[in-house]
Design an enzyme around this catalytic site. Structure first.
Site, short mmCIF file in Angstrom:
data_model
loop_
_atom_site.label_atom_id
_atom_site.label_comp_id
_atom_site.label_asym_id
_atom_site.label_seq_id
_atom_site.Cartn_x
_atom_site.Cartn_y
_atom_site.Cartn_z
CE1 TYR A 124 -3.02 -3.11 0.75
CE2 TYR A 124 -4.43 -1.22 0.35
CZ TYR A 124 -4.24 -2.58 0.42
OH TYR A 124 -5.28 -3.42 0.15
CE LYS A 158 0.95 -17.57 0.49
NZ LYS A 158 0.38 -18.89 0.64
CG ASP A 171 -7.96 -4.49 1.47
OD1 ASP A 171 -9.11 -4.29 1.88
OD2 ASP A 171 -7.55 -4.06 0.38
CG ASP A 231 -2.56 -20.07 1.67
OD1 ASP A 231 -2.07 -19.84 2.79
OD2 ASP A 231 -2.03 -20.83 0.85
#
Ligand code: NAP
Length: 439
Positions: A176, A243, A320, A296
């Protein structure tokens, strides 16, 4: 439209709308900070509000009515808010010649704590999102979104009552930051060349390039806020979402640095998942479990093992994704509030945008903005008022009062509990009445 708005405003005695220039607040004083995150809140307090664009003013004033009912019910005459209007967005452009006038920024810097109804971001023309700019000016590094199921809300889950999450999304770093270059730009060519020459990394000549910075400083300040929240609000679990299996030195580091804060600064309050074996696999009473999950996997587990999640701590992009997924579990955007918190200020807001096609129609759901003010009260320490707002909204739904967006999503079975479908103002007035007379 403006008649309708003027009527709504006339019903609220403790607002100070903008009247040509910024005047001193007619009563009350500002919140001050004695140190990072250390607020001093006067009993007669000035809180800012930005009306917003499109349906923004409708939800802003609806929410203020509910907040007023809660403050009065909780504290009688001993506490009071003066809601002070600050111009940002299209109204500011019309009156002061800019969407984010310097004068408004100066006023917000004095007020520090405010409600922001949705602001439009005109498409094209390189116009920067005001929401992003406001977060940067005030260094509001944590975007906090509670997602809670209220009985009666439509949900795709079989057991929606297990949804009670608070998501802490880092707000200033990650992709971002917007550090990226198109594949055919001189900058991308330079970066590719540097990587090739200095680091022996080969990237295709037609690849665009983006940079994903995640720092220890940025990670640890939000981790601290999430853990402090979990302790103060007696939550069960804090899950670090990342992640890190693929992006080891950004997302993986986020996990490691967050664990470091848990171990070094909250040792007495937490137990880590790897330590559970010492306690027979069970979390000792009074302790908060701190664990981590790969993004995930976590996104699907939120659907299949919802109740295992409680407070979620995530870097910007994961945050997000997970926030919107979670909002979809409990009725969608109309009921999703957020608050952006920094060390020296905070901005409460509904997650949704200006929903422009409904402007002036008294249709949109004010719940997200009502719950944004609930959060604001909680974060300034007015817990009694905050609790009343949650209970008021919950009771309105359980008694069968809904707005059109929710009624529309319901199955025939779910619709059986609907007593009345109300407009924006009527729903807020119903919640205010419940708070005043039934709680
Ligand atoms: P949006 O304003 O959130 O609206 C999209 C759709 O979501 C609406 O058409 C409506 O769905 C539903 N919706 C949103 N809020 C609702 C509410 N309170 N009650 C009931 N339904 C609601 O998103 P958008 O159309 O993408 O964006 C419009 C403008 O808002 C843009 O200028 C955008 O930049 C801005 N925006 C601002 C913020 C912010 O200030 N934080 C956030 C997002 C977008 P149906 O059409 O299905 O009824």
């Amino acid at each position: 439209m403006s008649d309708y708005l003027e009527k709504i405003k006339a019903q609220i005695p403790n607002i100070q709308p903008f009247a040509g220039k910024y005047a001193e607040p007619v009563e009350g004083s500002y919140i001050t900070y004695t140190g990072p995150g250390q607020l001093k809140v006067p009993d007669k307090v000035v809180i800012g509000y930005i009306e917003g664009d499109g349906t923004g003013p409708e939800v802003a004033y609806a929410a203020i009515k509910v907040a007023n009912a809660a403050v009065e019910r909780a504290y009688g005459k001993s506490r009071r808010v003066l809601w002070y209007e600050v111009l940002v967005g299209s109204k500011a452009e019309k009156i002061l010649g800019s969407r984010l006038p310097d004068q408004s920024v100066e006023v917000l810097k004095k007020i520090r704590v405010f409600l922001k109804a949705p602001l439009e971001t005109p498409v094209g023309g390189g116009f920067r999102s005001l929401n992003v700019t406001l977060r940067q000016i005030f260094d509001l590094y944590a975007n906090i979104r509670p997602v809670k199921y209220f009985p009666g809300l439509p949900s795709p889950l079989k057991r929606p009552e297990s949804v009670d999450l608070v998501i802490f999304r880092e707000n200033t770093e990650d992709v971002y930051m917007g550090i990226e270059w198109p594949w055919n730009s001189p900058e991308a060519a330079k970066v590719r060349e540097f990587l090739r020459r200095e680091l022996k990394v080969d990237i295709r000549d037609d690849a665009g390039i983006g940079i994903k910075p995640i720092s220890k400083f940025g990670t640890q300040r939000i981790a601290r806020l999430a853990l402090k929240f979990a302790v103060e609000n007696k939550r069960r679990v804090v899950t670090i979402m990342h992640k890190g299996n693929i992006q080891k030195y950004t997302e993986g580091a986020f996990r490691d640095w967050a664990y470091e804060v848990a171990k070094n600064e909250f040792r007495d309050h937490v137990v880590l998942e790897e330590e559970l074996a010492q306690y027979g696999g069970k979390v000792p009473p009074g302790k908060i479990l701190v664990n981590d999950r790969i993004a995930d996997n976590m996104l699907q587990q939120l659907l299949t093992r919802t109740g295992e999640y409680d407070v979620i701590l995530a870097p910007n992009l994961n945050g997000d994704y997970v926030s919107d997924e979670a909002a979809g579990l409990v009725g969608g955007l109309g009921v999703a509030p957020g608050i952006d918190v920094g060390d020296w200020g905070m901005m409460a807001e509904p997650v949704h945008g200006t929903a422009p096609k409904y402007t002036g129609k008294n249709y949109v759901n004010p719940t997200a903005t009502i719950l944004a003010l609930e959060l604001l009260f909680r974060f300034i320490g007015w817990r009694e008022a905050a609790d009343l707002i949650t209970r008021g909204v919950s009771k309105a739904y359980s008694e069968g009062y809904f707005t059109g967006d929710l009624a529309r999503q319901m199955t025939d079975e779910e619709r059986k509990v609907v007593k009345e479908v109300l407009g924006t103002q009527e729903f807020a007035e119903k919640v205010a009445e419940i708070i005043k007379t039934e709680l």
